[in-house]
Structure formats: structure tokens, C-alpha cells
Design a protein around this motif. Structure first.
Motif, PDB file in Angstrom:
ATOM      1  N   ILE A 175     -14.783  34.275  -4.174  1.00 35.57           N
ATOM      2  CA  ILE A 175     -14.208  35.166  -3.166  1.00 35.57           C
ATOM      3  C   ILE A 175     -12.957  34.517  -2.555  1.00 35.57           C
ATOM      4  O   ILE A 175     -12.805  33.303  -2.604  1.00 35.57           O
ATOM      5  N   SER A 190     -19.423  43.346  -9.423  1.00 36.99           N
ATOM      6  CA  SER A 190     -18.140  43.538  -8.728  1.00 36.99           C
ATOM      7  C   SER A 190     -16.982  43.271  -9.680  1.00 36.99           C
ATOM      8  O   SER A 190     -15.968  43.976  -9.649  1.00 36.99           O
ATOM      9  N   LEU A 191     -17.131  42.264 -10.555  1.00 35.95           N
ATOM     10  CA  LEU A 191     -16.114  42.041 -11.596  1.00 35.95           C
ATOM     11  C   LEU A 191     -15.985  43.300 -12.449  1.00 35.95           C
ATOM     12  O   LEU A 191     -14.875  43.750 -12.748  1.00 35.95           O
ATOM     13  N   ASP A 244     -17.688  40.927  -2.001  1.00 34.67           N
ATOM     14  CA  ASP A 244     -17.820  40.943  -3.463  1.00 34.67           C
ATOM     15  C   ASP A 244     -18.562  39.724  -3.985  1.00 34.67           C
ATOM     16  O   ASP A 244     -18.780  39.616  -5.201  1.00 34.67           O
ATOM     17  N   GLY A 245     -18.894  38.757  -3.102  1.00 34.95           N
ATOM     18  CA  GLY A 245     -19.391  37.473  -3.570  1.00 34.95           C
ATOM     19  C   GLY A 245     -20.851  37.231  -3.252  1.00 34.95           C
ATOM     20  O   GLY A 245     -21.392  37.734  -2.268  1.00 34.95           O
ATOM     21  N   LEU A 247      -9.923  39.444  -4.084  1.00 32.84           N
ATOM     22  CA  LEU A 247     -11.386  39.517  -3.995  1.00 32.84           C
ATOM     23  C   LEU A 247     -11.824  39.404  -2.534  1.00 32.84           C
ATOM     24  O   LEU A 247     -11.277  38.606  -1.770  1.00 32.84           O
ATOM     25  N   LEU A 300     -18.068  35.755  -7.501  1.00 38.14           N
ATOM     26  CA  LEU A 300     -18.037  37.206  -7.631  1.00 38.14           C
ATOM     27  C   LEU A 300     -19.340  37.699  -8.274  1.00 38.14           C
ATOM     28  O   LEU A 300     -19.780  37.145  -9.283  1.00 38.14           O
TER      29      LEU A 300
END
Lengths: 245, 245
Positions: free
Chosen positions: B71, B26-27, B15-16, B11, B22
Motif C-alpha cells: 500500500i 484488489s490487484l 487495498d492492503g 494504491l 495488496l
């Protein structure tokens, strides 16, 4: 760890645009990630500095793109500190493709600030930093001080959940995303970014409204993002384009 | 390749969210990436199908989150085909943390369409697919057909460059991003997503204007994204929240 850090990234499909090319702001994310990893590896990363109540702040960035990589490729980013002055350091980057050929360069200026006072810290207070000066310049122009752009705003944007990162302010690369969203996909089909420059002046926070100004010059476009309520300039961006052959 | 594919992802900081968790979209990106890799590995990926003028289309997705990863962590996504019916397949996913513990589950329905006619293709035309049925269900509710939501739109959005992916339509997870941007960071500080469901009805294209409708129910919020010009429903989203302890 040596003077130069090398970090390899696997590009993800969500990093790529409609032509499967990396979004320029995703390239910027990877470059900043390499900077963070290298500072961590050398013992002066953000987590280390936070113990002293200091943090790094990105002031300027200049990025030249020779060949934009495409999704599913790997890129390797080399980074090192070129020089340290009283209140800022210059950190450089070479971006390499899977054949180890340079496909881009970036140069950045960083200040260290006191988290409480938000004032710059004399970098001589971090003597270990001088062990890590690589000195090696990159074959592109340094960061530039961008001019003010005003007039009639071309767009407004309210800072949203997806804009905010773990620093609780707008992620540095979101300003570039807002600017690039002012171009059409037809424009992107016919042009490539030769170089982008960003000056970071003040942070934008959640819920704030910002406005975008644009000034087109012969070979480049200049943008300014200002806070709506008091017209405080937050960020300036310059894009140099080249026409695809 | 076996019935079950396992794919590990590192990750990235971008993405966070502001809590270093997250982003749910993004997941979702990583889950869809695992689906694509597994289809490629088993010889029925998009690139393979394109030779036959077929492509996969995601119809529904349901994702339950036990613990949102943060992340800098790695996640491993296991994926397999649970079943095949005349016109759609069910593909399941288990998301695992670095300790190999399940932290989420997802289930998806996909149709195969003819690229020219945009009509569904009988999946019996792809006999090799049946070799890959894993059968294994996941311990959560199947995908659901979401109700229509109308009334007064709560927001409008014009589809931008950053919304469009290599399929030249709005990236599947952008609809979820638009929905989550309707919540404040104060809300995210106090709540976590227990489950999100998405029904994909029609694709949104570059430059189109969409409007967002919302209907709050006791334990969940329902959304609909419709094209502005003809009110065509494009996507429905349902979010079940839980309050942080």
C-alpha cells in the motif's frame, strides 16, 4: 503545512455499489485516509508516533452525506483539528465534489494511546499539536454516544482475512459494511444514508466470532456488534436514512 | 490512442492486507480497471457497446505475481489486445512497480454478448477492433480451462449488498475474495500467491446462496463456486502458492 489539509481522491469502480454510488464505508475509508495524510504532513502521524510508542485510536465518527458521489468522480476532502482536550482531539472534514461544493461533513474523536499499556496518553505531551488547532466547527451535530443494543442477535460473522488491515485488527469501516449488508438492494434503491455514527469500543481480531444486534427506531436504526464468546461490545453504529424523492 | 495503454494507480490503505501487501483481489480490480479504461480510450468500451446493445463479458483470467506491491505505492498497468478469434479476444497486461520493473503479468479472455439474447456476438461485427491488435504475448502460460471440483462444500455464502457492482451481479473479484478467506492469516504470513486462475461461467445475483468446494493438489488448490439451489457451477478458481523464503 497549514492548519487545513486538502486531499483529492479518484473514486474507483470497485468503490461503488449497484447504483454506481460510493459505498458509505468506502467514503469512510477516504475520510480516514485524509486524516492519516494530514497527521503525517503535520508530523504527528502514526509512523512518527510509533517512535514514541504512541498511536492514534479512532473513538467516534459522525458523517453526514448531502449527496453521495458516484464512481469515476474525484472528491476532495478538507480536514483540520477543531480542538484538543485532555485525552482526545476532534478532527473535522468537509467532502467536496468536482465543482468544489460541499457534499458531506464528518467529525471524529481520536485518543492517543501508549502501544504497550494501551492506556490513553495526556495530549499535552505532544505540545506541537496545539499549533495545528483550526478551531473551525462544521455545520452538523457533534459525535454522539450511542446506546447499547441487545436482544436476539440478527446475524453472526467470523472475522476473515479480508476484514483485517495493517493494524492487524478489523478495519474500522468493515463494521459499517457488516451493518449495511443487513439491508437489501431494494432498500438501497429507495433510501439514502443521511448520517451514520460509529462508536469504536474494542477491536475485533482475526478468527473471532461477532454477533450483530439491531434496534429500529422511528427515524434511525441502531446496531451493536459484540464479541460472541464473552458478549463484550466492540462497536455501535447508528444509521439515519432518508427516502429518495 | 495507440495499441498499448498505460494506466497508473495509487494504491490505497484499504487495498492492503495485514502485511500491508495488496490483496490479490484488489490487484485484480486494478487490472480489470485498466482493461476498461483501454477499451474506452479505443472506442470499444462498455458504454460505447451498450449503444449497440452489446457488452463485454470476462470469461477467463490468469495472473502471475512476481512481487506483490504494498500500500501507498504506485503501480502502472500496461494493457493491449493480443489477438481476436471468432467469439473472444485475448487481452494481456504487464504490472510495473515505481521503478518500471515488471512485478506481474495477466492474460484474459473476453466475449462480446448481445445484452438482450445473452448470446455471443461475432467479433468481426466490430471491424475497428482489428486496428488494435498488439500481438505481443506475455512470458507466462495462457489462461487455462479449470476442472470441476465437487464433493462436500467447505462453506456457504449468501450474496450481499457489498458483493454487487454496477453490473448488478457479483463483482468478478469477489469470487477470489471468498476463496482467499478460506486461508488463515498464518498461511498468508508464510506463503505468497504465485499465480491465480479464474474461469467465469455464470453470474451470481443478489440474495443467491452459493457453496464453495475445494480440492487440494500437490502444488495448487482448486475451488468451485456453485449456486446452492440447482448446483449450477458459477466460477472456478485455482491458486498456486509459493512458500516465503
Amino acid at each position: 503545512m497549514g492548519l487545513l489539509g486538502r486531499y483529492t481522491f479518484q473514486l474507483q469502480p470497485q468503490d461503488g455499489d449497484f447504483m454506481e454510488q460510493l459505498f458509505a464505508y468506502s467514503l469512510g475509508d477516504y475520510i480516514l485516509q485524509a486524516a492519516g495524510k494530514n497527521a503525517d504532513d503535520n508530523g504527528f502521524g502514526v509512523r512518527e508516533l510509533n517512535r514514541e510508542n504512541y498511536t492514534w485510536v479512532l473513538i467516534r465518527m459522525g458523517t453526514e452525506i448531502l449527496q453521495m458521489p458516484t464512481i469515476y468522480q474525484q472528491i476532495t476532502i478538507e480536514t483540520w483539528i477543531e480542538s484538543i482536550r485532555f485525552a482526545s482531539t476532534t478532527r473535522n472534514f468537509t467532502v467536496r465534489n468536482e465543482q468544489n461544493e460541499p457534499i458531506g461533513y464528518a467529525t471524529t474523536n481520536w485518543a492517543m494511546i501508549d502501544v504497550e499499556t494501551r492506556k490513553p496518553v495526556d495530549l499535552a505531551k505532544l505540545p506541537s499539536l496545539t499549533h495545528y488547532i483550526g478551531g473551525n466547527p462544521i455545520p452538523v451535530e457533534s459525535t454522539v454516544k450511542l446506546p447499547s443494543v441487545d436482544g436476539t442477535p440478527i446475524n453472526r460473522h467470523k472475522v476473515q482475512y479480508s476484514d483485517i488491515d495493517f493494524n492487524r485488527h478489523v478495519n474500522s469501516m468493515k463494521y459499517l459494511q457488516w451493518v449495511l449488508n443487513e439491508y437489501s438492494i431494494d432498500w438501497f434503491a429507495e433510501h439514502a444514508i443521511k448520517r451514520f455514527d460509529i462508536n469504536f469500543l474494542h477491536e475485533a481480531l482475526y478468527g473471532e466470532e461477532v454477533m450483530l444486534f439491531r434496534h429500529a427506531k422511528e427515524d434511525k436504526d441502531q446496531f451493536q456488534i459484540s464479541r460472541f464468546v464473552d458478549e463484550e461490545p466492540l462497536c455501535k453504529v447508528q444509521i439515519k436514512w432518508k427516502k429518495n424523492e
